[in-house]
Design a protein around this motif. Sequence first.
Motif: not given
Length: 314
Positions: A24-27, A85-95
């Motif tokens: 909840x505090x990522x931003x 990218x994780x904090x802003x867009x929840x883009x945590x996927x990584x190969x």
Amino acid sequence: MTTLNHTVESHTVFYLLGIPGLEDQHMWISIPFFIFYVTALLGNSLLIFIILTRSSLHGPMYLFLCMLAGADIVLSTSTVPQALAIFWFDAGEISLDRCITQLFFIHSTYISESGILLVMAFDRYIAICYPLRYTTILTNSLIGKIGVTIFLRSYGTIFPIIFLLKRLTFCKNNIIPHTLCQHIGLAKYACNNIRVNIWYGLSVLMLTVVLDVMLIFVSYVLILRAIFHMPSQNARHKAINTCGSHVCIIMLFYGPGIFTTLTQRFGHHIPPHIHILLANICILAPPMLNPIIYGIKTKQIQEQVVHVLFIKHK
């Protein structure tokens, strides 16, 4: 009779969660991350520009500082954009390949910075103990060879980790509770025996970072002995002042890392998100503060920064 299928599928995609427990505090957490990263990029880029374009700053100390600034840019760029990218867009996927590439650059650049700090200690030792031979010992040719040696040592020792990880089958889990990929942090998700990974990682740490710390300590013991034998108090003060910036950066670089290692080893009651924040501080703080420390404590750099940013535009 039922035929059992013993084929185990290995994960090729992982998911970085950022800082678990503080989702909840990522931003809000992203704000200092972004400020630290922009400051690190601008500060180190300006430092490199000033050193390379000013002939008066082409001395050994400044060339080593230029190497350190370059390593700082690589280290922060290898980690912060992924975290944002994780904090802003929840883009945590990584190969898996991207994860291994990231940890390769993080670990190798960290070892590079440690090596640069060691040669900067050697530079201060020569400047104080053998001032008349300073320029004849630390020639441009030797500085170039030192730079290549640091590069080969850091990337050469970390390169085998790629193959040590590639041989593993990642079947336990593909959720990584962190903002970045780390060697053992990734290896522990493998079903295989990772003893080789653990021992190799420990050996690399002992033969690079720990050895560097010991040699830096020896260098400063010799430097202090030489300073205390100086006849003039003014000379002693000047000699100590020339080492001030380097000592600050050494404490900033190794201090959080040692503290993080101790908390991971003995602080089992400390929440996981604290460990993750400390790990990020180890990577975020030095790149941002190094150019500021040298800018404040080094008069020549101060003058050139003022000239570039203010006088030039008048």
